[in-house]
Design a protein around this motif. Sequence first.
Motif, PDB file in Angstrom:
ATOM      1  N   VAL A  54       2.884   1.710   0.726  1.00  0.00           N
ATOM      2  CA  VAL A  54       1.940   0.689   1.186  1.00  0.00           C
ATOM      3  C   VAL A  54       1.930   0.629   2.711  1.00  0.00           C
ATOM      4  O   VAL A  54       0.862   0.555   3.334  1.00  0.00           O
ATOM      5  N   PHE A  55       3.106   0.664   3.328  1.00  0.00           N
ATOM      6  CA  PHE A  55       3.177   0.658   4.788  1.00  0.00           C
ATOM      7  C   PHE A  55       2.465   1.877   5.362  1.00  0.00           C
ATOM      8  O   PHE A  55       1.720   1.770   6.342  1.00  0.00           O
ATOM      9  N   LEU A  57       0.026   3.639   4.109  1.00  0.00           N
ATOM     10  CA  LEU A  57      -1.427   3.536   3.952  1.00  0.00           C
ATOM     11  C   LEU A  57      -2.045   2.550   4.944  1.00  0.00           C
ATOM     12  O   LEU A  57      -3.142   2.773   5.458  1.00  0.00           O
ATOM     13  N   PHE A  58      -1.325   1.474   5.235  1.00  0.00           N
ATOM     14  CA  PHE A  58      -1.862   0.453   6.140  1.00  0.00           C
ATOM     15  C   PHE A  58      -1.691   0.828   7.615  1.00  0.00           C
ATOM     16  O   PHE A  58      -2.508   0.417   8.451  1.00  0.00           O
ATOM     17  N   CYS A  59      -0.659   1.598   7.933  1.00  0.00           N
ATOM     18  CA  CYS A  59      -0.314   1.801   9.343  1.00  0.00           C
ATOM     19  C   CYS A  59      -0.448   3.242   9.830  1.00  0.00           C
ATOM     20  O   CYS A  59      -0.067   3.543  10.965  1.00  0.00           O
ATOM     21  N   THR A  67       4.442   7.892  11.164  1.00  0.00           N
ATOM     22  CA  THR A  67       4.333   6.923  10.073  1.00  0.00           C
ATOM     23  C   THR A  67       5.310   7.175   8.924  1.00  0.00           C
ATOM     24  O   THR A  67       6.002   6.238   8.488  1.00  0.00           O
ATOM     25  N   SER A  71       8.191   4.718   7.685  1.00  0.00           N
ATOM     26  CA  SER A  71       8.111   4.267   6.291  1.00  0.00           C
ATOM     27  C   SER A  71       9.467   4.344   5.597  1.00  0.00           C
ATOM     28  O   SER A  71       9.757   3.540   4.699  1.00  0.00           O
ATOM     29  N   PHE A 119      -3.251  -5.132  -4.670  1.00  0.00           N
ATOM     30  CA  PHE A 119      -3.610  -4.563  -3.366  1.00  0.00           C
ATOM     31  C   PHE A 119      -4.756  -3.565  -3.447  1.00  0.00           C
ATOM     32  O   PHE A 119      -5.524  -3.418  -2.490  1.00  0.00           O
ATOM     33  N   TYR A 120      -4.891  -2.878  -4.596  1.00  0.00           N
ATOM     34  CA  TYR A 120      -5.844  -1.759  -4.672  1.00  0.00           C
ATOM     35  C   TYR A 120      -6.845  -1.925  -5.814  1.00  0.00           C
ATOM     36  O   TYR A 120      -7.071  -1.017  -6.612  1.00  0.00           O
ATOM     37  N   THR A 126      -1.577   3.888  -6.005  1.00  0.00           N
ATOM     38  CA  THR A 126      -2.126   3.804  -4.657  1.00  0.00           C
ATOM     39  C   THR A 126      -2.914   5.074  -4.350  1.00  0.00           C
ATOM     40  O   THR A 126      -2.754   6.094  -5.023  1.00  0.00           O
TER      41      THR A 126
END
Length: 319
Positions: A54-55, A57-59, A67, A71, A119-120, A126
Amino acid sequence: MSFSTVLMTVFSTTLIYAAPLIFTALGGAFSEHSGIVNVGLEGMMIVGAFSSTVFNLFCAKIFGAATPWISLLIGAVFGLLFSLLHAVATINFRADHIISGTVLNMLAPALCVFLTRIFYNGKGQTPIIDQSMGTFTFPGLSKIPLLGKMLFTHTSLVAYLAIIVGIIGWYFLYRTNIGLRLRSVGENPVAADTLGINVAEYRYLGVLISGFLGGIGGAVMAQSITLNFSVSTISGQGFMSLAAMIFGKWNPLGATAAAIFFGLAQSLPIIGGYVPFLAHVNSVWFQIAPYAITIVVLVIFLGKAVAPAADGQNYIKSK
């Protein structure tokens, strides 16, 4: 395909699959040396895999190529936080260690898949991450005849970091005062308490280290192998890590070597197509092999390997 290329494929793939197992097996060793049986490694890996993905994908747009490495730390932190449940249950409430770990293994996939759907947009997995670890070629070392191509070309950098962590873990447990105290509360907590060692404090330390490393293990799996999170991202790797720890006799160096062996077993479905005498074997056998080998290893070595004397025993401080 040349012989050297086959060897490169076998060794690099083995290390890629061994990396998450090494971190998690080391985490299990720390926990059990403190006297807390940790069968919840699978759950800690799941939490680490989910949070790191999740981190990522967001960052990914913010941190770029760094990244996946950041992560790993995110997965480690969430794995540590999740392991607090096991620590509180077994140390403060003196719950059965096996039951507590089993609850973690049941809770983690349900919670993480539920959050994934939130979230998705209701999806059970994801998206694929854009920034993954990939492979690494060591400058200079890759030029060594034969060994350079086998061990240092298109291989897993994080696997070598895991091996270094295994060496550091051995030194910490067997060559430092903190490591000696940690092992003492897993061998004889009454004697340790008599010497003024805080048993609960060191048992917390062991469990939290296991959660930290287990979270990294799950994150490595998601960042370098599956490249996303779903209910099948972690499918038995926690139990393989537990078997590797037992196979390695609770020693960080032994657990590291055993995890590499299990990494080879896990990589069989991929390398089987490149090895001439395995190319015609039905792929189903390769998919079964890691789990079958885990069972066989446990049956053969569980009775022979000696755990820390007070492993799994709740300690009640005498008044």
